[in-house]
Design an enzyme around this catalytic site. Structure first.
Site, PDB file in Angstrom:
ATOM      1  N   GLN A 129       0.823  -1.215   0.000  1.00  0.00           N
ATOM      2  CA  GLN A 129       0.000   0.000   0.000  1.00  0.00           C
ATOM      3  C   GLN A 129       0.859   1.269   0.000  1.00  0.00           C
ATOM      4  OE1 GLN A 129      -3.199   0.574  -0.518  1.00  0.00           O
ATOM      5  NE2 GLN A 129      -3.510  -1.603  -0.879  1.00  0.00           N
ATOM      6  N   SER A 130       2.013   1.222  -0.644  1.00  0.00           N
ATOM      7  CA  SER A 130       2.914   2.372  -0.683  1.00  0.00           C
ATOM      8  C   SER A 130       2.317   3.535  -1.478  1.00  0.00           C
ATOM      9  CB  SER A 130       4.234   1.936  -1.321  1.00  0.00           C
ATOM     10  OG  SER A 130       5.019   3.073  -1.652  1.00  0.00           O
ATOM     11  N   ASN A 131       2.223   4.696  -0.818  1.00  0.00           N
ATOM     12  CA  ASN A 131       1.805   5.910  -1.525  1.00  0.00           C
ATOM     13  C   ASN A 131       2.903   6.392  -2.465  1.00  0.00           C
ATOM     14  OD1 ASN A 131      -0.771   6.376  -0.087  1.00  0.00           O
ATOM     15  ND2 ASN A 131       0.567   6.618   1.695  1.00  0.00           N
TER      16      ASN A 131
END
Ligand SMILES: *Cc1c(COP(=O)(O)O)cnc(C)c1O
Length: 331
Positions: A79-81
């Site tokens: 879930q890396s922005n």
């Protein structure tokens, strides 16, 4: 990086300056004056769902374009922005993006992964094994691309090198033109580049970082980045960094984080995320409670984005669903 005197020009990816807005109802609920608490809206940068990585990517992609890169390669959690905004930047610049992600593919991709797919990124799943394994996997991916005749640019974890942090040096100066009487800016600390850039621009006393558990040695990480930026060592004990909001670890939902999400949404109509900005706000609330943030001075909360991550966070989705059930009726 040995010298920042001679770095390529950044490319433009966002819309600047981002707004600085008051948060009077949240301030009131915390016992602060209406003019005491403001929010710097770096969630509204205009690129790919927003967030702080856009400012870093302007510099990192500037260097990649100057080198004639064909591909952007970077690493992150599923879930890396940062991964999501790298994919958006690649699309904007006409470059292929390869994301090297920790773990194994989700059965039903959600949140940031959905957006990674929309931006046309390729995901390479590196399996279990922490940061060093991920970095090695990214090196391997880049080497294979080079062998095929491509020119990959390998961007650092979280975009946090001294070059990427220059984007937050610029943000610090932008903030001073909007709030010359700034006392404290509160910021989530993940890979450290955002806090480091702000400290470089504003000095250590005006920046309060809130550790989110993404690295094991947060003080050293920020101090090293600030030293790289300034060319002089920074005494690590001059940094203001709260370590009290990590809970069970990176990404876990804590009661103060969920309370901060609810309070900010219900007083200001502003959405925070459970991994970074919710922790930063929980840290701000704790700092007001213990007197580190006082009434009568101007505090700015840096909203670093992360909204898509809310929709990829099982714990936060379950907590909001349970809350919704308690306040639902049928006619
Ligand atoms: C990455 C991130 C941060 C932390 O920034 P760093 O420069 O990695 O410390 C804060 N908030 C959000 C939403 C992020 O995605």
């Amino acid at each position: 990086m040995t010298s920042l005197n001679d770095v390529p020009q950044p490319v433009r990816l966002g819309t600047w300056p981002t707004p600085l807005e008051p948060m009077p109802r949240l301030a009131h609920s915390l016992g602060l004056g209406a003019e005491d608490l403001w929010v710097k809206r770096d969630d509204l940068v205009g690129l790919g769902g927003g967030g702080n990585k856009a400012r870093k990517l302007e510099w990192l992609c500037g260097a990649a374009v100057a080198e004639g890169a064909t591909h952007l390669v970077t690493t992150g959690a599923p879930q890396s922005n940062h991964a999501r905004l790298t994919a958006a930047a690649g699309a904007r610049l006409g470059l292929e993006t390869v994301l090297v992600l920790a773990g194994t593919p989700d059965a039903t991709p959600q949140g940031n992964l959905t957006l990674d797919a929309l931006f046309g990124a390729t995901c390479v799943w590196a399996g279990a094994g922490g940061g060093p394994a991920l970095a090695t996997a990214a090196e391997d991916v880049a080497a294979r691309l080079r062998a095929d005749g491509a020119r990959p640019a390998l961007l650092p974890f979280g975009g946090s090198s001294a070059l990427g942090a220059l984007g937050y040096g610029a943000c610090g100066h932008e903030l001073l033109t909007q709030a010359p009487d700034l006392d404290t800016v509160v910021v989530a600390m993940g890979s450290g580049g955002t806090m480091a850039g702000l400290v470089h621009a504003l000095g250590p006393q005006r920046v309060l970082g809130v550790h989110c558990g993404a690295v094991t040695d947060p003080v050293d990480v920020v101090a090293a980045l600030v030293s790289d930026l300034s060319g002089a060592p920074l005494p690590p004990d001059s940094l203001r960094l709260r370590l009290d909001q990590v809970g069970e670890g990176y990404g876990t939902l804590t009661e103060p984080v969920m309370a901060a999400l609810n309070r900010t949404a219900r007083t200001e109509g502003i959405v925070l995320d459970p991994v970074y900005t919710g922790r930063a706000m929980a840290g701000l609330i704790a700092a007001v409670a213990d007197g580190d943030i006082a009434p009568g001075r101007r505090t700015v909360f840096l909203h670093t984005g992360g909204l898509p991550g809310l929709f990829g966070h099982t714990g936060a989705l379950a907590a909001t669903a349970a809350d919704l059930t308690t306040r639902s009726r049928t006619l």
